[in-house]
Design an enzyme around this catalytic site. Structure first.
Site, mmCIF file in Angstrom:
data_model
loop_
_atom_site.group_PDB
_atom_site.id
_atom_site.type_symbol
_atom_site.label_atom_id
_atom_site.label_comp_id
_atom_site.label_asym_id
_atom_site.label_seq_id
_atom_site.Cartn_x
_atom_site.Cartn_y
_atom_site.Cartn_z
ATOM 1 C CG ASP A 194 -1.704 1.264 1.363
ATOM 2 O OD1 ASP A 194 -1.303 2.136 2.167
ATOM 3 O OD2 ASP A 194 -2.712 1.404 0.658
ATOM 4 C CG ASP A 227 -0.423 9.054 -9.263
ATOM 5 O OD1 ASP A 227 0.180 8.316 -8.474
ATOM 6 O OD2 ASP A 227 -0.363 8.916 -10.499
#
Length: 283
Positions: free
Chosen positions: A139, A160
């Site tokens: 992650d 992003d």
């Protein structure tokens, strides 16, 4: 939820503002011989085939990078960006953020690339093979905080996410606040979408996030925004922006002409708008 695949959108108008800003930031970092580190929280596959079924299904690149490559450009920075893209476009390929950055690394520079999607991480490992980069299946929000501050303190972080879920906006805000506490000198670039009413409950969340971060953080912040249509049109995303923290001095002047040119090339019949606006200037 890990359903987003960037291959459907590679080379669109959102990619161009993001990658032009990224390219210009790296050029600034290269002005000094000191090493820098690039960290990408949502790397995707890294490299995209514009002739693929995904890309052909949406055809978004046709109103994005294809227009840029066919246009006459006088701005020097945007011309250099075009030249960076040309070898890829000649092969019907488009480089994602992490791939573009990896092509610009010098021997002394490093990159940390993160991706959680199980198929995208496989493609990323196939596409990006450089001794200067490290790839992580993790992650990105957790990963960038775990890696900060890095040994190389000059650096650029790109955040992003796909913003598929409302909670991602708050995740970005929390991540950036924590990141700049751990690594105050980092240049942090946040990409965000500009949405129409068709996006329903997510409309306005980007603007709220930008306002929250720029007012909460006592850090120089530059907002770069480009829309290619008006917000009444029947599409979900009409543009996007880059919120930059610790952007280099006078970076707005580096990119203003290029962003204006992108707007001229990509906008639909002159609609939409652009700006490069300091929300908070450095002392």
């Amino acid at each position: 939820m890990l359903s987003y695949l960037h291959g459907f959108h590679a080379g669109n108008h959102a990619d161009l503002i993001k990658h032009f800003c990224l390219f210009a930031l790296i050029e600034r970092l290269q002005k000094k011989n000191k090493p820098f580190i690039y960290i990408d929280t949502h790397s995707g596959a890294g490299l995209y085939d514009l002739s693929s079924e995904q890309s052909q299904k949406t055809g978004e690149y046709a109103n994005g990078v294809a227009r840029l490559m066919n246009a006459a450009v006088t701005d020097n920075a945007l011309q250099r960006f075009k030249q960076q893209l040309e070898p890829f476009i000649a092969q019907r390929l488009y480089p994602g953020s992490c791939y573009l950055a990896s092509t610009m690394l010098r021997e002394q520079d490093r990159a940390q690339l993160m991706e959680l999607h199980p198929t995208e991480i496989q493609a990323l490992r196939q596409n990006v093979k450089s001794p200067l980069t490290h790839i992580h299946h993790r992650d990105g929000f957790e990963g960038v905080l775990a890696l900060s501050p890095p040994d190389i303190r000059r650096g650029l972080v790109l955040i992003d996410p796909p913003y598929e879920q409302r909670r991602e906006y708050q995740q970005v805000a929390q991540c950036v606040i924590s990141l700049l506490k751990k690594w105050p000198q980092a240049i942090v670039a946040i990409w965000y979408p500009i949405l129409t009413a068709r996006a329903a409950e997510k409309r306005g969340l980007s603007e709220k996030m930008v306002n929250e971060l720029s007012t909460t953080l006592d850090v120089a912040s530059l907002d770069v925004r480009l829309t290619v249509d008006d917000q009444q049109t029947d599409v979900g995303m009409v543009g996007s922006g880059m919120l930059l923290f610790n952007a280099p001095w006078q970076f707005d002047k580096d990119i203003h002409s290029g962003i204006k040119t992108l707007h001229d090339i990509l906008s639909e019949q002159g609609k939409g708008h652009f700006h490069c606006q300091w929300l908070k200037e450095s002392d």
